[in-house]
Design a protein around this motif. Structure first.
Motif, PDB file in Angstrom:
ATOM      1  N   ILE A  10      20.394 -39.541 -62.591  1.00 41.19           N
ATOM      2  CA  ILE A  10      21.795 -39.740 -62.936  1.00 41.19           C
ATOM      3  C   ILE A  10      22.220 -38.622 -63.883  1.00 41.19           C
ATOM      4  N   ASN A  11      23.189 -37.835 -63.461  1.00 43.56           N
ATOM      5  CA  ASN A  11      23.716 -36.770 -64.313  1.00 43.56           C
ATOM      6  C   ASN A  11      24.919 -37.245 -65.119  1.00 43.56           C
ATOM      7  N   ASP A  12      25.686 -38.139 -64.552  1.00 45.11           N
ATOM      8  CA  ASP A  12      26.850 -38.701 -65.223  1.00 45.11           C
ATOM      9  C   ASP A  12      26.673 -40.215 -65.226  1.00 45.11           C
ATOM     10  N   PRO A  13      26.531 -40.846 -66.390  1.00 50.76           N
ATOM     11  CA  PRO A  13      26.262 -42.284 -66.418  1.00 50.76           C
ATOM     12  C   PRO A  13      27.391 -43.143 -65.850  1.00 50.76           C
ATOM     13  N   LYS A  14      28.548 -42.552 -65.577  1.00 52.79           N
ATOM     14  CA  LYS A  14      29.656 -43.314 -64.999  1.00 52.79           C
ATOM     15  C   LYS A  14      29.696 -43.205 -63.475  1.00 52.79           C
ATOM     16  N   THR A  15      28.820 -42.364 -62.897  1.00 50.97           N
ATOM     17  CA  THR A  15      28.877 -42.126 -61.459  1.00 50.97           C
ATOM     18  C   THR A  15      27.489 -42.244 -60.847  1.00 50.97           C
ATOM     19  N   LEU A  16      27.381 -43.014 -59.786  1.00 56.55           N
ATOM     20  CA  LEU A  16      26.149 -43.111 -59.023  1.00 56.55           C
ATOM     21  C   LEU A  16      26.429 -42.460 -57.672  1.00 56.55           C
ATOM     22  N   TYR A  17      25.807 -41.324 -57.420  1.00 55.68           N
ATOM     23  CA  TYR A  17      26.033 -40.582 -56.186  1.00 55.68           C
ATOM     24  C   TYR A  17      24.788 -40.682 -55.329  1.00 55.68           C
ATOM     25  N   VAL A  30      25.333 -54.855 -48.512  1.00 57.15           N
ATOM     26  CA  VAL A  30      24.107 -54.248 -49.023  1.00 57.15           C
ATOM     27  C   VAL A  30      23.845 -54.792 -50.421  1.00 57.15           C
ATOM     28  N   GLU A  31      22.605 -54.777 -50.802  1.00 60.36           N
ATOM     29  CA  GLU A  31      22.230 -55.186 -52.155  1.00 60.36           C
ATOM     30  C   GLU A  31      21.692 -53.964 -52.875  1.00 60.36           C
ATOM     31  N   VAL A  32      22.185 -53.695 -54.062  1.00 60.35           N
ATOM     32  CA  VAL A  32      21.770 -52.545 -54.846  1.00 60.35           C
ATOM     33  C   VAL A  32      21.141 -53.049 -56.133  1.00 60.35           C
ATOM     34  N   THR A  33      19.926 -52.586 -56.401  1.00 63.95           N
ATOM     35  CA  THR A  33      19.237 -52.911 -57.641  1.00 63.95           C
ATOM     36  C   THR A  33      19.016 -51.609 -58.391  1.00 63.95           C
ATOM     37  N   ILE A  34      19.458 -51.547 -59.629  1.00 58.06           N
ATOM     38  CA  ILE A  34      19.299 -50.340 -60.429  1.00 58.06           C
ATOM     39  C   ILE A  34      18.274 -50.615 -61.516  1.00 58.06           C
ATOM     40  N   MET A  35      17.228 -49.786 -61.554  1.00 56.43           N
ATOM     41  CA  MET A  35      16.188 -49.912 -62.560  1.00 56.43           C
ATOM     42  C   MET A  35      16.098 -48.591 -63.295  1.00 56.43           C
ATOM     43  N   ALA A  36      16.454 -48.580 -64.549  1.00 54.82           N
ATOM     44  CA  ALA A  36      16.377 -47.360 -65.351  1.00 54.82           C
ATOM     45  C   ALA A  36      15.048 -47.348 -66.094  1.00 54.82           C
ATOM     46  N   TYR A  37      14.507 -46.169 -66.261  1.00 53.14           N
ATOM     47  CA  TYR A  37      13.268 -46.054 -67.016  1.00 53.14           C
ATOM     48  C   TYR A  37      13.368 -44.867 -67.960  1.00 53.14           C
ATOM     49  N   ASP A  38      12.614 -44.943 -69.003  1.00 54.58           N
ATOM     50  CA  ASP A  38      12.622 -43.920 -70.037  1.00 54.58           C
ATOM     51  C   ASP A  38      11.351 -43.101 -69.900  1.00 54.58           C
ATOM     52  N   GLU A  39      11.474 -41.883 -69.375  1.00 53.91           N
ATOM     53  CA  GLU A  39      10.304 -41.043 -69.145  1.00 53.91           C
ATOM     54  C   GLU A  39       9.556 -40.739 -70.435  1.00 53.91           C
TER      55      GLU A  39
END
Length: 71
Positions: A10-17, A30-39
């Protein structure tokens, strides 16, 4: 049910491309699941595990050499 997993940055936290096009019909559900992780946190966790187990640089070199022998 068709399942597809994709890892995006994600480059822009307001946009999912999502750059790919799939042949879903218009108005398909469709079902969308977003999982963020901290590298950084994951890397620190890995470093802690390495320290706890006493893994040395020599151990890592041996493991790489062994992995390179696999077909």
């Amino acid at each position: 049910m068709y399942v597809h997993k994709e890892t995006l940055t994600i480059n822009d936290p307001k946009t999912l491309y999502y750059p790919k096009h799939y042949l879903w019909r218009r108005d398909s559900g469709v079902e969308v699941t977003i999982m963020a992780y901290d590298e950084d946190a994951e890397l620190e966790s890995l470093r802690t595990l390495i320290d706890e187990r006493g893994i040395t640089e020599a151990d890592v070199k041996d493991a790489i050499a062994w992995a390179r022998t696999l077909p």
